[in-house]
Scaffold this motif. Sequence first.
Motif, PDB file in Angstrom:
ATOM      1  N   TYR A 105      38.715  50.085  37.266  1.00 35.75           N
ATOM      2  CA  TYR A 105      39.239  49.951  38.614  1.00 35.75           C
ATOM      3  C   TYR A 105      38.129  49.909  39.651  1.00 35.75           C
ATOM      4  N   ARG A 147      42.958  45.114  41.807  1.00 33.89           N
ATOM      5  CA  ARG A 147      44.411  44.983  41.840  1.00 33.89           C
ATOM      6  C   ARG A 147      44.829  43.528  41.771  1.00 33.89           C
ATOM      7  N   TYR A 200      46.466  41.397  38.775  1.00 31.50           N
ATOM      8  CA  TYR A 200      47.662  40.617  39.085  1.00 31.50           C
ATOM      9  C   TYR A 200      47.542  39.206  38.525  1.00 31.50           C
ATOM     10  N   HIS A 253      47.897  51.165  36.280  1.00 30.75           N
ATOM     11  CA  HIS A 253      47.815  49.989  37.147  1.00 30.75           C
ATOM     12  C   HIS A 253      48.781  48.893  36.728  1.00 30.75           C
ATOM     13  N   HIS A 277      51.699  47.301  38.885  1.00 30.27           N
ATOM     14  CA  HIS A 277      51.884  45.851  38.943  1.00 30.27           C
ATOM     15  C   HIS A 277      53.367  45.499  38.773  1.00 30.27           C
ATOM     16  N   ASP A 283      45.141  43.675  47.566  1.00 31.40           N
ATOM     17  CA  ASP A 283      44.044  44.638  47.597  1.00 31.40           C
ATOM     18  C   ASP A 283      44.040  45.467  48.871  1.00 31.40           C
TER      19      ASP A 283
END
Length: 455
Positions: free
Chosen positions: A345, A350, A354, A380, A384, A424
């Motif tokens: 991360y 993010r 995705y 995460h 999502h 983000d």
Amino acid sequence: RTRERSIRSLMRERLPQDRLEILEEAGRLAESMSYQIYAVGGFVRDILLRRENLDVDLVVEGDGIAFARALARKLGGRVRAHKKFRTAVIVYTPPGEGENGKPLEEQKVDVATARLEYYEYPAALPTVELSSIKMDLFRRDFTVNALAVQLNPNDFGRLVDFFGAQRDIKERVIRVLHSLSFVEDPTRILRAIRFEQRFHFRIGKQTTRLIKNAIQLKLIDRLSGARLFNELKLMLREKDFLLDLLRMEEFDVLKAIYPAFAITQREETLLREIEKVLNWYALLYEPTAPRQWLLGLMGLTERFSDEDARGVATRLAMPPKDRREFLYLRKQCMAVLEQLNTWKYEDGSRSGLYFILEPLALEGILFIMARTRDEDLRKHISLHLTKLTHEELEITGEDLIAMGLEPGPHFSQILRAVLAAKLDGHAPTLLAELGYAERLVRQMRRGEAGALRNK
Ligand code: CTP
């Protein structure tokens, strides 16, 4: 030997009012046509087990199709008849409305005809009417599924139990009705396991012996791919399908279906994770349910070569669309897992995640979740699914046109870049989205070809 028992009050207690009314209506109608009528099979079993089951199966001693047509008229439904088998399905929409005023879901009632000649029985039997329901029940798979309950008004609720089903339900055992049952239909091997695990019953001693025999005789080989696939799908739709698969392994059924199938520690762990992920996802009440069979099959074939994966698809005669999806999803998932191996991360991850997950079908995303050991990544992915997939930009192509941009492929590039910024957390409002887009448009005008490349 029939023990007379009425389950009329149990039915009143267990069944939804509209179901009960349909059964009573069916009983009155059959009576007026001088037919005996019964509800049979899993529906009756589940009343005794106090489990919900809305699939009504009716058996009529008489002309089943004519009866179905008459009942459909009363219910305002349609009939699909199969003349050859003398069966019919009534499809109807119950009156009234469900939550938020929507019409209620369509319901189905299956109607079959109980007839003697069907079973190649000597023609001149004296008690045709009485025997035909018995013969209908006798050709069924297990005692617990060979129960009937009469629906004619004077006998409404009379339980018809020729084969000791009540005893077996009490003793919690799955038993076949005769020793050729698995020869007659080898899918019953899988069905025995499925019911055993679902109800926490035990397959009886003699029945266990007959299953082992059937496996040794390679009766599974005789099954068509389509029937096998159908049965396997039903199994993988069960809540605790891992228990079914472990039991299949114990009986060497998995190997018999496809030699490379095996549940080692590795498959067991993965399938357990898949179950957990499915349970978690079910609690989100998302509108689309994942295809559990696809995930189960992904888990079962995780360590397979591509050749074996194709082999399984062929053995199961998977329809082309299922086959393509299964094989493609496997490839995609391998590639994504590879890509995520080095994932950690940081800012921008993010949107990065995705776009990595975006091409995957829901089952693929859930598979990745089950397969990864990285707790952080799993969190995460869950974000999502629960949040990011629902994110939408407030700006559209119209806004870009308003900025004086000519429509073209760069539109979607810009919109994706803004979406990335939004995911983000860099473009939380409409204004910020616009600002972000304007900046990109300006950069593009200045011919900064690289401006969009990394987005
Ligand atoms: N049946 C059978 N042999 C099969 C399939 C079905 O004897 N290979 C009989 C059983 O009596 C069963 C009935 O047909 O109860 C209906 O079949 P199905 O709808 O598959 O079974 P259910 O018992 O209703 O099972 P489920 O609860 O999984 O729907």
